[in-house]
Design a protein around this motif. Structure first.
Motif: not given
Length: 169
Positions: A126-136
């Motif tokens: 589960r991510f926010t849009g920002r962490t989805y982009l930067t972390d995944f």
């Protein structure tokens, strides 16, 4: 001027896919010049438990189109994993690029805090849009793109860092 998730994603993913397409062209030329079936390249692996080159390209494309779709809140196009030639892989890259280019900054506006959930057989992320982009997305995309580069270099294709990075500015 502030940068949006669109600014950090779509141009970078398009550039990476364009460079990947050019690297696949060099792979085809390499196989033709040395008179061997390029399917050998598609099946190559760095280690037996790793995905082959063909799957590395598929995952890079899936990561890019999935990111654009999820961050824009639109349907993620389905691409069947049926590629068996370098030309097939290039076509998949081209379809992915076409999709990315169809996504607008307006569609991705306010996606920074959008909830993104990825379900895998063994876990759910589960991510926010920002962490989805930067972390995944970006690490996963560049990992698979670099595996294609490494596999081709390992098979003697004459490519270098400039091919991976593409034209700078």
């Amino acid at each position: 001027m502030s940068m949006s998730l669109y600014d950090f994603s779509i141009p970078a993913l398009c550039r990476g896919l364009s460079n990947l397409s050019a690297i696949l062209d060099k792979a085809a030329a390499h196989a033709a010049a040395r008179k061997f079936d390029s399917i050998v390249l598609l099946q190559s692996r760095l280690y037996p438990d790793m995905f082959p080159l063909s799957r590395q390209v598929q995952i890079a494309c899936d990561t890019a189109k999935g990111a654009a779709a999820r961050l824009a809140g639109i349907e993620n196009p389905k691409h069947e994993d049926t590629e068996i030639t370098l030309a097939d892989l290039k076509q998949r890259v081209a379809k992915t690029l076409d999709f990315l280019k169809s996504v607008t900054a307006d569609q991705m506006r306010a996606s920074e805090n959008r909830a993104v959930e990825l379900k895998f057989p063994s876990r759910t992320l589960r991510f926010t849009g920002r962490t989805y982009l930067t972390d995944f997305v970006l690490p996963n995309f560049y990992f698979h793109e670099s595996m294609v580069y490494a596999l081709l270099r390992n098979n003697g294709v004459e490519i270098g860092k400039d091919d991976f990075l593409g034209a700078i500015q």
